[in-house]
Structure formats: structure tokens, C-alpha cells
Enzyme design. Structure first.
Site, short mmCIF file in Angstrom:
data_model
loop_
_atom_site.label_atom_id
_atom_site.label_comp_id
_atom_site.label_asym_id
_atom_site.label_seq_id
_atom_site.Cartn_x
_atom_site.Cartn_y
_atom_site.Cartn_z
N HIS A 289 -19.84 24.27 7.71
CA HIS A 289 -18.40 24.37 7.93
C HIS A 289 -17.80 24.92 6.64
CE1 HIS A 289 -14.28 23.36 8.80
NE2 HIS A 289 -14.61 22.87 9.98
N ARG B 253 -7.44 27.24 9.28
CA ARG B 253 -7.70 28.69 9.25
C ARG B 253 -7.20 29.32 10.54
NH1 ARG B 253 -12.88 29.96 9.43
NH2 ARG B 253 -13.58 27.85 9.81
#
Ligand SMILES: Cc1cc2nc3c(=O)[nH]c(=O)nc-3n(C[C@H](O)[C@H](O)[C@H](O)COP(=O)(O)OP(=O)(O)OC[C@H]3O[C@@H](n4cnc5c(N)ncnc54)[C@H](O)[C@@H]3O)c2cc1C
Length: 591
Positions: A241, A263
């Protein structure tokens, strides 16, 4: 040393693990066949352990106008770089539609909604549509909390703080007889004889220096499956991640996830010099898939353009501090706990090992090669191929957990029976587990558990992590052998097995070393780069049309590896299912 006594228990169905997969398996089996005696055994506490509870971002499902299961499927297959088992992936995307309704209408979850009453679905990286259902940024607590309540309300037995040690076959080796466990509170061994077992211990790449999964996860299910002779696929595919919190060496908060929705919502990644570097790496910039973003971040780190703790910054301030605070309350608070201002400033992050796409090979009905053993959730491989889309993890565990429950409810009356476990195998497993009690005192023993753990973390991060090559993988293989020998020579402080966490650290490491070796062997064998696996010495992706997945087994000589061609049962590389979207939209909206 004489073998300690072994307590015996019996249950029709034994479920190992109480994440989304385990809880759904138990509930579905109970619903389909209420006469079954069902027991959930879990290393931690039911409802409080595992990674499903930690899910922040949410749950992928094609519900919205304009989206479709075909679109979700194509995103999954393309994200997985054509390595997925296509029929499993199809089960995932179609089953998610059904399961999310079940979560709301039968299990009692409340997810965030739009003003018109439809489920709110947010953007997640690597997807062509906003399809991630969520409850703020604490979705897992909602899911596991409600699932646990449903389990508590039924007559499902619980063995909490019971650790599965070994899958035990029948004396003739033809089927599973049950599971050897240790009651962590007393340290006593327990053999749970079961007609069927669902393996749902949730993988978890905690062999890496930076990692996200819960502390109870140490790849126990995968290690047990390997020792039981089962094949594991796609083990080289370890997902990092991109945004693990980086708050220094001395806090367990380091490595924990700062969620992907940041994001997705438009957050920027900046190197130590404050420059936005993703624009030059991928047309989707920060919204590219996890593998692409993690590699770009790692490249910046290797080039020395880092933050004070050696990572990268995430910045959200340009989206408006009040907006960020409202949308990502949990994340803002978590960062504040570590001294960072997520809403208005910058937060230090580092790629962190998050998920293993690889796992036990299993069928569409969750059966495995071993009669009596079924598997679901993160312990399994094949659904995601070379990369998992954010939001497909909890969909995977809940969809296949339910399928496993449905399957065993029918399988047990038709094929299940109690058989005696292989005594020799039980004794051997106990002897192995007691190794650290038999090597003398800490002062005289030559191994050290903490040193083994630190060396494992560094080795996997440096040589088997985001960027790999033949030399690094060979170095890691040799070191893992040495670390195993060191672990075998490590003592723990006391002979008392009751709640002996040092002993459980030892057992965790033993499993992590076993599974790390499988990762190394698969990574050595895959001499191309795709998805989460990137070889500096083989950077090209080989012809997708001849894609093959890795299969590792453990034999007495050690791990063996073969590559098996992917069956393109629904779509071939270069093709798409999206021509049939209109028809399927009508179908999925009708549900
Ligand atoms: C921080 C974080 C955030 C995430 N966010 C998302 C997200 O937003 N969306 C998404 O789709 N996915 C997300 N994931 C991934 C997702 O959580 C997992 O894919 C999924 O929930 C795994 O479910 P599971 O039931 O297979 O395993 P888990 O939920 O991890 O459950 C495993 C269970 O097995 C038990 N267990 C382990 N070993 C043993 C043993 N030896 N004996 C007995 N019991 C054992 C554990 O105690 C636990 O109860 C996230 C993961 C993490 C770590």
C-alpha cells in the site's frame, strides 16, 4: 520429552478465523443448515481481531447508474495483469452485488448514503468508476461489529484466543480429520475433530519491516496449508500500500495505513524536496494502481529525495482543510495522534506491505484439494491475480466466506464424517511447537527471537520487496535458511505456556519464515515484471496471452515451483466484456 496431554473437542464445522470470511462462513452455514454444530476458533477475540475490522476505505460493488459487473470485472482482471482465475473474479464481482444488500438488509450495516437515498460510492485508485461503498473511513468496524452481533445471537460456539497450529489429516491421509490448536490462555493443546473446516485466517504479510495487517496475523493459514501439502498460487504477488504512516521506528503506528481514498479524492504525493513526482510516472498520477505508486515512491526514496524519517509526503491542504476534516475524520485524528496535520499540512508516508494476492488454490465453491478443507478470504489465491484493487479485499472475504458457508452446509450431510486424526502427525506438530522450550535457557541458547524478527523484516523489505532481482532473492533465500536455524536455537524465558506471548512470537516467526520462503521461490521463478512483482533484472512484462501463474508446494526436499497457464475462460488479453454492459446493467439493477 513426553508429549503433553491433548484435550479433544468435536464440532461438525470448524471455522478458523473471525474476519469477514470466517464470520460469513459461519452465518451462512448456520442459515442453510441450523442443525449443524458450528465452532469459530480465533487467535484473538471474535469481532476484535483480524484485518476486516481495520478496513477503512470500503467495499467495491457495481451498483451505480453507468457502472456494471462487467466493468468491475474488467478493472479486476486488468488490475491483476491477466493472472486472475477469471471465474473466481466473476464470482467476486457478481457476488458483491448480492452481499452488499445482505450486509445492509440482513446483517444491519449502515453505509453512507447520497441525498437521494442511494449508497454513496467513492473513488478508489485503479478503478474506472466510483464504486466503493463505505461507512466514513471506518467501514470495517461497521461490518465486523454487525457480523459479530449476528454470530453472538445464534448458537454458534466460540473458541477465542485459540490458535490453530496444524491441519491434521486422517491416519490414511485421504481427508482432513481436524485441527490441532493451542488454548493460548492455558497453553494446553486441543485437537478439534471436525467434519469440515473453513480456513479463514487471513494471510497477512507481516514479514516485512513496514506492514499494515493486525498483529494477530502471521500467515498461519498459509503455513499450515503448505505443511499439509496444499498448493499455493501467486505467492510472489505481495501488495504494498503506497501510504503507510511513517512516524519513526519506536511506534507501532509506523506502517499502518493512511487510506487510499485520500489519493482518490485528489491528494498529492511529494518527495522530500516538496516536488510532485507521480505526474511523470503515470497518466493517472496519484490515482494509479498501488504497484505503480509504490514503485515510484520507492524510487524517490532510493534516490535520497526523502522526508526526515526517510519516506514521502502526502498533502491534502489544496482540497480545503475543512473539507478534508469532514471527509476523512478518522484519518485526520490518526495522523494528529502522531503529530501530523493531515488536513492542513503534510504527513510522512512509506509504502507498506498490505496484502498477499497469493494463497491456497481453491475452487468456485471454496473447496480445496484436501477433502474436508474449504478456504475463503485472504488465505486464498487466484481472485486478484498480480494485483488487488483497493476495495476488492473485503468484497472477496465476505463474498467467498458466504459461499464457503453455503457449500459446507450441503457438503457435511452428504460427505462429512468424524475420523481420527493421525496421532503421529499430532505428536510431531506438538514437538515442533515446543522447540523453544527445549533449547535451554535464554542465556545459553544461541538464537534470539527478536533478532530473528528484525533480520526477517529487513531481509524481506530490502531483497523481496518492491524492487527485486536475482542477486537479492538469492541472498534472501540463503538468509531465510539461516534465520530458521537461528529460530530453532532460540529459547524463550519461561517454561510456563499460559499466555506466553514470547512463545507465540516464536510460532508466528516459524510460520512467517515458511511462507517467506514460498514468496522467494515464486519470485525467483517469475522472470518478468507484472503487477506487484517487479524484477529490476527482468523489467519487461511477458506476453499476456501466454500468462501463467506460479504454484508452490512444500515437499520434504523444500518448496517446489511450477508455472500453470492461465485459462482465459471469459475474456482474452486485448478483449473486453464491456460490449455487453447494457444488458448486465439491467440485470444488476433488477436485484
Ligand atoms: C489497515 C487495513 C485496511 C484495509 N482496508 C481495506 C479496504 O478499505 N477495502 C478492502 O477491500 N480491503 C481492505 N483491507 C484488506 C481487508 O481487510 C482484507 O482483505 C479482508 O478483510 C481479509 O478478511 P479475512 O476474513 O480473510 O481475514 P481477517 O479479517 O484478517 O481475519 C482473519 C482472522 O483469522 C484469525 N487468525 C489468524 N491466525 C489464526 C490462527 N492461527 N488460528 C486461529 N485464528 C487465526 C485472526 O485472529 C482473525 O480473526 C485492509 C486491510 C488492512 C490491514
Amino acid at each position: 520429552m513426553t508429549t503433553p496431554p491433548v484435550e479433544s473437542l468435536r464440532t461438525d464445522l470448524l471455522v478458523l478465523g473471525s474476519g469477514g470470511a470466517g464470520l460469513f462462513a459461519a452465518l451462512h452455514a448456520h442459515a442453510a443448515n441450523p442443525s449443524l454444530a458450528i465452532t469459530i476458533a480465533v487467535k484473538g477475540l471474535l469481532g476484535k481481531s483480524g484485518c476486516t475490522r481495520m478496513v477503512q476505505g470500503g467495499y467495491n460493488v457495481a451498483l451505480a447508474q453507468g457502472d456494471s459487473v462487467e466493468r468491475h470485472f474488467m478493472d479486476t482482471i486488468e488490475g491483476g495483469k491477466w493472472l486472475s482465475h477469471q471465474d473466481l473474479a466473476w464470482r467476486l464481482v457478481t457476488g458483491a452485488v448480492e452481499r452488499v444488500r445482505e450486509l445492509e438488509n440482513e446483517i444491519g450495516c449502515f453505509f453512507d448514503r447520497n441525498a437521494d437515498g442511494t449508497l454513496h460510492q467513492k473513488a478508489f485508485a485503479g478503478q474506472s468508476f466510483d464504486r466503493t461503498v463505505h461507512k466514513g473511513d471506518l467501514t470495517g468496524i461497521e461490518i465486523v461489529g454487525r457480523l459479530a452481533e449476528q454470530v453472538w445471537a445464534r448458537g454458534i460456539a466460540r473458541l477465542e484466543e485459540h490458535r490453530a497450529l496444524e491441519l491434521v489429516r486422517s491416519a490414511d491421509g485421504t481427508r482432513l480429520a481436524g485441527v490441532l490448536m493451542v488454548d493460548m490462555r492455558t497453553g494446553n493443546f486441543v485437537f478439534v475433530q471436525a467434519k469440515a473446516v473453513v480456513l479463514a485466517t487471513g494471510g497477512g504479510p507481516t514479514m516485512y519491516k513496514y506492514h499494515t495487517p493486525s498483529g494477530d496475523k502471521s500467515c498461519d493459514g498459509l503455513a499450515m496449508a503448505l505443511r499439509a501439502g496444499l498448493p499455493l498460487r501467486d505467492m510472489e504477488m505481495v501488495q504494498f500500500h503506497p501510504t503507510g504512516l511513517l512516524a519513526g521506528h519506536d511506534t507501532r503506528m509506523t506502517g499502518t495505513v493512511i487510506e487510499e481514498g485520500l489519493r482518490g479524492a485528489g491528494g498529492y504525493l511529494l518527495n522530500g524536496a516538496g516536488e510532485r513526482f507521480m505526474l511523470a510516472c503515470d497518466p493517472h498520477a496519484e490515482r494509479a494502481t498501488r504497484d505503480v505508486v509504490s514503485r515510484a515512491m520507492y524510487a524517490e526514496m532510493r534516490a535520497g529525495r526523502t522526508t526526515p524519517h526517510g519516506g514521502i509526503y502526502i498533502e491534502m491542504a489544496h482540497l480545503g482543510a475543512a473539507n478534508v476534516r469532514r471527509q476523512f475524520r478518522g484519518m485526520v485524528e490518526r495522523c494528529a495522534d502522531c503529530g501530523f496535520d493531515l488536513a492542513g499540512g503534510r504527513v510522512e508516508v512509506v509504502p507498506t506491505a498490505h496484502y498477499m494476492m497469493g494463497g491456497v488454490e481453491f475452487d468456485l465453491d471454496c473447496a480445496t484439494e484436501l477433502p474436508g478443507l474449504f478456504a475463503a478470504g485472504e488465505d486464498t489465491g487466484g481472485v486478484h491475480g498480480a494485483n488487488r484493487l483497493g476495495g476488492n479485499g473485503v468484497a472477496n472475504s465476505t463474498v467467498f466466506g458466504g459461499i464457503a458457508g453455503d457449500t459446507v452446509a450441503e457438503w457435511i450431510p452428504a460427505h462429512g464424517r468424524f475420523v481420527d486424526g493421525d496421532r503421529g502427525a499430532i505428536n510431531a506438530a506438538i514437538a515442533r511447537a515446543l522447540t523453544p522450550f527445549n533449547v535451554g535457557s535464554r542465556a545459553t541458547a544461541s538464537g534470539d527471537v527478536n533478532a530473528v524478527r528484525e533480520a526477517l523484516w529487513d531481509c524481506m523489505w530490502d531483497d523481496v520487496g518492491i524492487l527485486r532481482d536475482a542477486a537479492g532473492l538469492a541472498r534472501a533465500g540463503a538468509l531465510l535458511d539461516r534465520l530458521s536455524a537461528e529460530l530453532d536455537a532460540a529459547a524463550i524465558g519461561t517454561a510456563d505456556r499460559a499466555f506466553n506471548l514470547s512463545w507465540h512470537d516464536w510460532l508466528n516467526l516459524d510460520n512467517l519464515l515458511t511462507v517467506s520462503r514460498a514468496i522467494v521461490v515464486a519470485a525467483q521463478g517469475r522472470d518478468d515484471s507484472r503487477g506487484a512483482h517487479y524484477r529490476l533484472d527482468h523489467p519487461q512484462t511477458s506476453d499476456l496471452a501466454t500468462s501463467a501463474f506460479s504454484r508452490v508446494r512444500l515437499t520434504v526436499e523444500g518448496p517446489t515451483l511450477e508455472f500453470v497457464p492461465v485459462a482465459f475462460t471469459r475474456v482474452r488479453p486485448g478483449e473486453s466484456l464491456l460490449g455487453t454492459v447494457a444488458r448486465s446493467q439491467a440485470t444488476s439493477r433488477g436485484k
